[in-house]
Scaffold this motif. Structure first.
Motif, PDB file in Angstrom:
ATOM      1  N   ILE A   1       1.610  10.079  -1.088  1.00 40.65           N
ATOM      2  CA  ILE A   1       0.396   9.632  -1.885  1.00 40.65           C
ATOM      3  C   ILE A   1       0.449   9.247  -3.067  1.00 40.65           C
ATOM      4  N   ASN A   2       2.006   9.470  -3.510  1.00 40.50           N
ATOM      5  CA  ASN A   2       2.440   8.912  -4.729  1.00 40.50           C
ATOM      6  C   ASN A   2       3.487   7.556  -4.772  1.00 40.50           C
ATOM      7  N   GLY A   3       3.372   7.104  -3.691  1.00 38.88           N
ATOM      8  CA  GLY A   3       3.927   5.924  -3.384  1.00 38.88           C
ATOM      9  C   GLY A   3       5.340   5.950  -3.457  1.00 38.88           C
ATOM     10  N   VAL A   4       5.915   6.968  -3.058  1.00 38.81           N
ATOM     11  CA  VAL A   4       7.413   7.206  -2.785  1.00 38.81           C
ATOM     12  C   VAL A   4       7.480   7.887  -1.355  1.00 38.81           C
ATOM     13  N   LEU A   5       8.744   6.986  -0.809  1.00 37.34           N
ATOM     14  CA  LEU A   5       9.204   7.072   0.347  1.00 37.34           C
ATOM     15  C   LEU A   5      10.433   7.804   0.489  1.00 37.34           C
ATOM     16  N   TYR A   6      10.787   8.510   1.844  1.00 39.42           N
ATOM     17  CA  TYR A   6      12.310   9.356   1.595  1.00 39.42           C
ATOM     18  C   TYR A   6      13.203   8.627   1.383  1.00 39.42           C
TER      19      TYR A   6
ATOM     20  N   ARG B   1      -5.730  10.330  -1.741  1.00 43.23           N
ATOM     21  CA  ARG B   1      -4.910  11.312  -1.743  1.00 43.23           C
ATOM     22  C   ARG B   1      -5.122  12.389  -0.683  1.00 43.23           C
ATOM     23  N   LEU B   2      -4.789  12.012   0.616  1.00 36.89           N
ATOM     24  CA  LEU B   2      -5.143  12.866   1.756  1.00 36.89           C
ATOM     25  C   LEU B   2      -4.261  12.896   2.798  1.00 36.89           C
ATOM     26  N   ILE B   3      -3.621  13.961   3.220  1.00 39.09           N
ATOM     27  CA  ILE B   3      -2.467  14.071   4.151  1.00 39.09           C
ATOM     28  C   ILE B   3      -2.881  15.095   5.267  1.00 39.09           C
ATOM     29  N   VAL B   4      -2.403  14.482   6.614  1.00 37.68           N
ATOM     30  CA  VAL B   4      -2.694  15.668   7.674  1.00 37.68           C
ATOM     31  C   VAL B   4      -1.248  15.898   8.072  1.00 37.68           C
ATOM     32  N   MET B   5      -1.261  16.959   8.767  1.00 38.00           N
ATOM     33  CA  MET B   5       0.046  17.594   9.327  1.00 38.00           C
ATOM     34  C   MET B   5       0.038  18.498  10.527  1.00 38.00           C
ATOM     35  N   ASP B   6       0.832  18.136  11.413  1.00 36.21           N
ATOM     36  CA  ASP B   6       1.228  19.464  12.668  1.00 36.21           C
ATOM     37  C   ASP B   6       2.591  19.269  12.864  1.00 36.21           C
ATOM     38  N   VAL B   7       3.128  20.457  12.482  1.00 36.10           N
ATOM     39  CA  VAL B   7       4.615  20.213  12.873  1.00 36.10           C
ATOM     40  C   VAL B   7       4.725  20.593  14.105  1.00 36.10           C
TER      41      VAL B   7
ATOM     42  N   GLU C   1       0.765  -1.321  -0.011  1.00 39.29           N
ATOM     43  CA  GLU C   1       0.003  -0.174  -0.158  1.00 39.29           C
ATOM     44  C   GLU C   1       0.806   1.178  -0.032  1.00 39.29           C
ATOM     45  N   LEU C   2       2.186   1.242   0.503  1.00 39.97           N
ATOM     46  CA  LEU C   2       2.819   2.190   0.595  1.00 39.97           C
ATOM     47  C   LEU C   2       3.591   2.615  -0.574  1.00 39.97           C
ATOM     48  N   GLU C   3       3.627   1.543  -1.402  1.00 42.22           N
ATOM     49  CA  GLU C   3       4.417   1.875  -2.957  1.00 42.22           C
ATOM     50  C   GLU C   3       3.215   2.227  -4.057  1.00 42.22           C
ATOM     51  N   LYS C   4       2.051   2.712  -3.799  1.00 40.36           N
ATOM     52  CA  LYS C   4       1.300   2.682  -5.037  1.00 40.36           C
ATOM     53  C   LYS C   4       0.760   4.321  -5.029  1.00 40.36           C
ATOM     54  N   VAL C   5       0.344   4.620  -6.290  1.00 38.94           N
ATOM     55  CA  VAL C   5      -0.118   6.168  -6.533  1.00 38.94           C
ATOM     56  C   VAL C   5      -1.574   6.044  -6.159  1.00 38.94           C
ATOM     57  N   CYS C   6      -2.012   6.891  -5.074  1.00 39.06           N
ATOM     58  CA  CYS C   6      -3.209   6.941  -4.520  1.00 39.06           C
ATOM     59  C   CYS C   6      -4.511   7.660  -5.359  1.00 39.06           C
ATOM     60  N   THR C   7      -5.712   7.079  -5.072  1.00 37.04           N
ATOM     61  CA  THR C   7      -6.726   7.549  -5.813  1.00 37.04           C
ATOM     62  C   THR C   7      -7.349   9.000  -5.283  1.00 37.04           C
ATOM     63  N   PRO C   8      -7.665   9.958  -6.282  1.00 41.68           N
ATOM     64  CA  PRO C   8      -8.164  11.264  -5.762  1.00 41.68           C
ATOM     65  C   PRO C   8      -9.511  11.263  -4.658  1.00 41.68           C
ATOM     66  N   VAL C   9      -9.329  11.992  -3.758  1.00 39.79           N
ATOM     67  CA  VAL C   9     -10.493  12.192  -3.072  1.00 39.79           C
ATOM     68  C   VAL C   9     -11.665  12.671  -3.581  1.00 39.79           C
ATOM     69  N   THR C  10     -12.737  12.385  -3.780  1.00 44.66           N
ATOM     70  CA  THR C  10     -13.862  12.717  -4.374  1.00 44.66           C
ATOM     71  C   THR C  10     -15.186  12.901  -3.428  1.00 44.66           C
ATOM     72  N   ASP C  11     -15.273  12.216  -2.480  1.00 42.06           N
ATOM     73  CA  ASP C  11     -16.608  12.235  -1.390  1.00 42.06           C
ATOM     74  C   ASP C  11     -15.991  12.891  -0.293  1.00 42.06           C
TER      75      ASP C  11
END
Ligand code: NI
Length: 169
Positions: free
Chosen positions: A139-144, A56-62, A12-22
């Motif tokens: 969300i593009n399946g890329v890791l650092y 394709r969804l991210i959350v952040m709080d630095v 799951e960590l290596e695939k391009v994710c689907t856009p959020v529509t709902d």
């Protein structure tokens, strides 16, 4: 609800994710779980595929929740503009106990949608730019580790394979 975080090796960590529509109640619940999971880890960013959700969804709080007003939620984020360079130590909740120096832009302009589906644009500098780039990579399946030298990457992968064999990953 705190969800389990997938680790390197999970497909799951290596695939391009689907856009959020709902932009519905399910999305709200998912975002709530993502923040809860991220703060509990603890971490400063989380992408949906890290908990096995193909969106394709991210959350952040630095600030890691230490101060109000730093929560960021973005659906379908895209880097619209980037400027400068920074090289800093980076880690990932899906690759626990490892870090590496990663080169990122110093500033990014990101566009996407909020939890209600409204389009917005924001500018991130320094650690915020780094976090946006890191999570958008997810969300593009890329890791650092895909952005470091092959030598360093193989070193980390080898250590992780050992941990896997020992049942410690
Ligand atoms: Ni990560």
């Amino acid at each position: 609800m705190i969800r389990p975080i997938l680790k390197l090796g999970a497909p799951e960590l290596e695939k391009v994710c689907t856009p959020v529509t709902d932009f519905d109640e399910d999305l709200r619940n998912l975002v709530r779980d993502m923040f809860e999971t991220m703060y509990a880890a603890p971490g400063v960013g989380l992408a949906a595929p890290q908990i096995g959700v193909d969106l394709r969804l991210i959350v952040m709080d630095v600030r890691g929740g230490e101060e109000e007003g730093h929560q960021i939620v973005m659906a379908n984020p895209e880097i619209a503009y980037q400027e400068g360079r920074q090289r800093e130590e980076e880690g990932c909740l899906s690759i626990p106990d490892f870090t590496a120096v990663v080169e990122r832009p110093y500033l990014v302009k990101v566009s996407g949608q909020d939890i209600d589906g409204n389009r917005y644009e924001t500018v991130g500098e320094g650690i915020l730019a780094r976090a946006f780039c890191h999570e958008i990579d997810h969300i593009n399946g890329v890791l650092y580790i895909d952005r470091i030298s092959a030598f360093r990457r193989d070193l980390i992968r080898r250590k992780i394979r050992k941990l896997m064999k020992a049942g410690e990953w």
